[in-house]
Design an enzyme around this catalytic site. Sequence first.
Site, PDB file in Angstrom:
ATOM      1  N   HIS B 248      -9.415   4.566   1.488  1.00 18.98           N
ATOM      2  CA  HIS B 248      -8.344   3.666   1.056  1.00 18.98           C
ATOM      3  C   HIS B 248      -8.174   2.500   2.038  1.00 18.98           C
ATOM      4  CE1 HIS B 248      -4.407   2.828  -0.930  1.00 18.98           C
ATOM      5  NE2 HIS B 248      -4.117   2.346   0.260  1.00 18.98           N
ATOM      6  N   GLU B 249      -8.002   2.844   3.308  1.00 22.11           N
ATOM      7  CA  GLU B 249      -7.773   1.791   4.309  1.00 22.11           C
ATOM      8  C   GLU B 249      -9.024   0.933   4.475  1.00 22.11           C
ATOM      9  OE1 GLU B 249      -4.788   1.230   5.037  1.00 22.11           O
ATOM     10  OE2 GLU B 249      -3.973   3.141   4.347  1.00 22.11           O
ATOM     11  N   GLU B 277      -3.449  -3.869  -2.836  1.00 25.25           N
ATOM     12  CA  GLU B 277      -3.536  -2.449  -3.164  1.00 25.25           C
ATOM     13  C   GLU B 277      -4.663  -2.192  -4.172  1.00 25.25           C
ATOM     14  OE1 GLU B 277      -1.955  -0.379  -1.452  1.00 25.25           O
ATOM     15  OE2 GLU B 277      -2.082   1.526  -2.521  1.00 25.25           O
TER      16      GLU B 277
END
Lengths: 481, 481
Positions: B248-249, B277
């Site tokens: 995700h990061e 996002e």
Amino acid sequence: MSAHRFAMFAISWDASTEAPRKSAPYRAKMIGQLSGEIFAYQMLPENIAMLEEILVLPESDPLMLRSAEKYLKEINKIRAIPQAEYVAARQNTAMTTRIWEEAKKANDFAMIAPHLANEIETNRRFLEYRGYSGHPYDLLLDDHEEGFSMATYDAFFGTLKQDLLPFVRQLHEGAVQIDDSLLYKFYDQASQKRFVEYLIQVMRFDMEAGVLKISAHPFTSGASCNDVRFTVRYMENYLPAAVFAGAHELGHAMHSQQGDPRFEGTNLQHCSAGMSESQSRFYENFIGRSLVFWQTHFGKLAEIFPEQMAGVTPEAFWRIANRTKPSMTRVEADELTYPMHIMIRYELEKQLFGQEIKVEDLPELWNSKYEEYLGLRPTNHALGIMQDIHWYQNLWGYFPTYALGTAYGAQFYYTLLKEVDLASAIAEDKMEIVNDWLRRHIHSQGGLYSPSELFRRVTGEEFNPQHLVRFLKEKYSEIYK
Amino acid sequence: MSAHRFAMFAISWDASTEAPRKSAPYRAKMIGQLSGEIFAYQMLPENIAMLEEILVLPESDPLMLRSAEKYLKEINKIRAIPQAEYVAARQNTAMTTRIWEEAKKANDFAMIAPHLANEIETNRRFLEYRGYSGHPYDLLLDDHEEGFSMATYDAFFGTLKQDLLPFVRQLHEGAVQIDDSLLYKFYDQASQKRFVEYLIQVMRFDMEAGVLKISAHPFTSGASCNDVRFTVRYMENYLPAAVFAGAHELGHAMHSQQGDPRFEGTNLQHCSAGMSESQSRFYENFIGRSLVFWQTHFGKLAEIFPEQMAGVTPEAFWRIANRTKPSMTRVEADELTYPMHIMIRYELEKQLFGQEIKVEDLPELWNSKYEEYLGLRPTNHALGIMQDIHWYQNLWGYFPTYALGTAYGAQFYYTLLKEVDLASAIAEDKMEIVNDWLRRHIHSQGGLYSPSELFRRVTGEEFNPQHLVRFLKEKYSEIYK
């Protein structure tokens, strides 16, 4: 301006401990901008007028007065420099530091030489803007240690050369030699860190108000009494690197942590470079390198490194850890040879700013001086002329404060002994007694007084390097008896 | 102002990853000062006049125009707030965040409740200064995702509630259940870190321009394309925490690293919260949680954790890692239930700013909604109402962008599939192909366009949450067949 200083603190801490390699150019630009803002603020006529008014107001309190005096000194240093030149210089220095890192890795002095020459040239141009009579190096010395000049440093280093250097040579060439292979065994990093954490407890540094980290060159910085950061470097094949850097940086860290919160965010947090160094040396040399310290704490080291320390007594460890021998690098030098490393840098800086020598001559001059004073010639420039970051960070006239601080420390040591039973405090693991004395006399005083004034208030005497000579001769005569 | 933003970046990164506990009050003061300076600069009449002029000049280039527009939007948000109130509010928020940390540790919502109420009250006062018609929450939503309001979010969450929630319940109550005990075995932190470092290589993130660190709440921040930082959290008894937070990061990190250097230091580095996002979710969900990803990279995981993965096939691991079940905490939620966690927060924020509910009602309302939508009641407030940092950082109207970004991501996924053979790119370990597509269409566009405009440029369509519903239903029907 305290917010700008805080920002610079956070940015530098990050840059020295973890920022990625490629982040340097953008950071250099941002540091340039922030420096420009600080510069512009300092130069605001209303700011200068306010500071000058404080100096002459009869009811100014001593704290305000001293602070204004110090701010004006800083302002007068840069007042005549055009802002654009000043900002460009700050940006250049940030890049010089990064190029030095590469050059050092590549063992290539030619790569950094033009940048170093440019730093010196910029400095000299800025000194011209500022205006001075006499030797330009005198200004740089006074910038870092108020009241000190080539005359005072010449006398100081003259004493060391005359009274200590022959003693050093005598030990290096003497019949008694100490086998120090113990120090070069394998000591894994994680376990070394455990010992540094133990040191933190012994010294009573509060880790809820501090950070311990790793960097190529150990240092301490801080934003407030409640935010003090320090680093060490772990060398898995050389134990003293982390152990004594740990004690050294803990000295700086205690100095900051025990500061007076009144001074937070002002220019009175610290007194001078030499005074700060006296505290790091106090914890490192007069506590951490003492016999009683290892009689008390060797057990922990042996617990962490049982194999390496098998059969070693606390007294033997103390003797080995304090052995003296010629070394190429300052940061690994023992207590006795350390001032000689500084003397070499002092002599070269003096000649550089006196325009007696050029940057391209430095590597050869450096090596010759090492041969002359320390009896060995650096095998490469990475471990020679490029070993220290300071010059590549545009720090000139700063190195001498390292030796001076050590000598301050010796005189503080004999002063403290009149009131405190240091050996018992160490033996009984009651470092708070020592911390308290240093806090009351030195740490809490911040930058309220000039270094020489604070020095007189603490010791009741003038500075006298014979205390250091005496201490080292007594200690090393014992070790080499 | 870019230097101030850089300073804030360095200070926040430090505060979130390593600053000592006691440093908080001084830092809060300094952040207050810096915010005050940014505020004062933004409010300078000549600054505002210059920005307004750019808007009407016929020859303004699109980049300048968009930047001025965005700056003015920011300025208009705070223009009517007295500077002292603004600075005090920023300082208060910094302290609220710290108190939340303590309150969460102590599982004591009463400790933080008055501070949270104060944050909301301050927000509401600031919205009054700003002036608005209609519902105050609409402004907060638009602040984080330009063009989005309760009307659009109600429609979005309405779709999820109607078309996805029944499907979720059906799986949770269905006959097929997946044993996920594999995920809860012991996975030591150092080895997990090795796998995250492997992910970094797979995704082609350049670590010479980045930093990986640990924090309680994984996040990504950055100063420039050459300075992108991200964190993960290692849970030694729950493997997905670091693995999927890592993916995700890394999505956020690639987004920043692949940005256009032209936008560095400007307000055009990113488009919007939802757009950011969409990129983290793209790397996490559409790459990292795909079957082909684990067919390609499970071998590495099994190499690092041979005992834990003994007898597990890539397909089995994919199925287990994607199993869906009710969970109390958002950050550990699976892909299918994740939007439900956001829906709960959205509904509560809407009611809070509509003054339909009070802060003291939150814990009970929170727990009831979890029971209603996710079929389980949080066992304590630390894992319930206090689980996320956002509200305690004064972030309102931000959570919805998490669900929105996921839905953007799904639509980007189907768009990308028209041009890129994603499965082959993953299977052949050629992430550069995917990176390149995302760079050209999204990352390099920065904040040049509004989110809806960029969205149309990328997909050629309007936003439509049915893409997410379709993707999840197809994927989970396969997993639970």
